[in-house]
Design a protein around this motif. Structure first.
Motif, PDB file in Angstrom:
ATOM      1  N   CYS A 107       0.893  -1.242   0.072  1.00  0.00           N
ATOM      2  CA  CYS A 107      -0.107  -0.082   0.019  1.00  0.00           C
ATOM      3  C   CYS A 107       1.047   1.275   0.013  1.00  0.00           C
ATOM      4  CB  CYS A 107      -0.865   0.062   1.212  1.00  0.00           C
ATOM      5  SG  CYS A 107      -2.017   1.580   1.202  1.00  0.00           S
ATOM      6  N   CYS A 110      -0.231   3.402   3.629  1.00  0.00           N
ATOM      7  CA  CYS A 110      -0.041   2.944   4.862  1.00  0.00           C
ATOM      8  C   CYS A 110       1.190   1.956   4.932  1.00  0.00           C
ATOM      9  CB  CYS A 110      -1.252   2.457   5.635  1.00  0.00           C
ATOM     10  SG  CYS A 110      -1.634   0.910   4.971  1.00  0.00           S
ATOM     11  N   CYS A 147      -4.503   0.299  -0.465  1.00  0.00           N
ATOM     12  CA  CYS A 147      -5.223  -1.226   0.253  1.00  0.00           C
ATOM     13  C   CYS A 147      -6.666  -0.552   0.647  1.00  0.00           C
ATOM     14  CB  CYS A 147      -4.685  -1.285   1.663  1.00  0.00           C
ATOM     15  SG  CYS A 147      -4.822  -0.346   2.893  1.00  0.00           S
ATOM     16  N   CYS A 150      -7.088   2.252   3.094  1.00  0.00           N
ATOM     17  CA  CYS A 150      -6.581   3.793   2.808  1.00  0.00           C
ATOM     18  C   CYS A 150      -7.538   4.169   1.611  1.00  0.00           C
ATOM     19  CB  CYS A 150      -5.320   3.602   2.448  1.00  0.00           C
ATOM     20  SG  CYS A 150      -4.462   3.147   3.892  1.00  0.00           S
TER      21      CYS A 150
HETATM   22 ZN    ZN Z   1      -3.135   1.338   3.220  1.00  0.00          ZN
END
Ligand code: ZN
Ligand code: ZN
Ligand code: ZN
Length: 152
Positions: A107, A110, A147, A150
C-alpha cells in the motif's frame, strides 16, 4: 497474470529448524543471530534492518551486527532480500527447499504488505530468454496500490 505453482510457503518455521540450518553449515547460534531469526520467524513480511533493530530489546544488537548477520543469512539462503524501491533492503525468511521466489503488494499510503502467491507463467521468461539469447532468466517484481483501509 495466471496463478503459477511454486514452492514458496508462508507457514511459520520452527526455530529448531532454523538453528539446525546454521549448525549444519558450521555457523554458531550467537545471541544476536537467534534474536534476529526469532524476529523474522514471527513476522510474515519482509523487514528492514531498521525495523529489526527497533523490534529487538534495547542493547541486544547494534546496527552493524544486524547488517553482518543479514549478509551471512542471505549467503546461506536462510533469508531473501526484497526491494520495494525506497532504498531500504528488506529481508524475509526462506523455507528450506524453497527458493523464496514470490511477490508483494504494497500500500502506497500505509505501507501495508500483502504476500502474493501468483507469478508470471514460465513461458514468458523462456520467450524473453530465447528472443535475446539469454539463459537463466528470472525476475524481481513488486506491486503497489492503495489498500482497502486507505481507500476514500
Ligand atoms: Zn493502506
Ligand atoms: Zn514475502
Ligand atoms: Zn515471480
Amino acid at each position: 497474470m495466471k496463478p503459477h505453482a511454486h514452492s514458496h510457503s508462508h507457514k511459520r518455521q520452527e526455530m529448531s529448524a532454523l538453528t539446525g540450518r546454521l549448525r549444519r553449515q558450521s555457523r554458531k547460534i550467537t545471541g544476536p543471530r537467534a534474536a534476529i531469526l526469532e524476529m523474522l520467524r514471527r513476522h510474515p513480511h519482509p523487514l528492514t534492518i531498521r525495523e529489526i533493530l527497533d523490534a529487538l530489546p534495547r542493547g541486544q544488537c547494534d546496527l552493524a551486527t544486524i547488517y553482518r548477520s543479514m549478509h551471512l543469512l542471505e549467503e546461506m539462503g536462510i533469508v531473501k532480500r526484497f526491494d520495494f524501491g525506497d532504498g531500504a533492503a528488506r529481508f524475509e525468511l526462506v523455507g528450506e527447499n524453497d527458493d523464496g521466489h514470490h511477490h508483494h503488494l504494497v500500500c502506497t499510503k500505509c505501507s501495508e504488505v500483502v504476500e502474493i502467491g501468483e507469478c508470471f507463467p514460465g513461458e514468458i521468461e523462456k520467450r524473453i530468454a530465447a528472443r535475446n539469447g539469454f539463459k537463466a532468466v528470472t525476475h524481481k517484481l513488486e506491486f503497489f496500490g492503495v489498500c482497502p483501509a486507505c481507500q476514500p
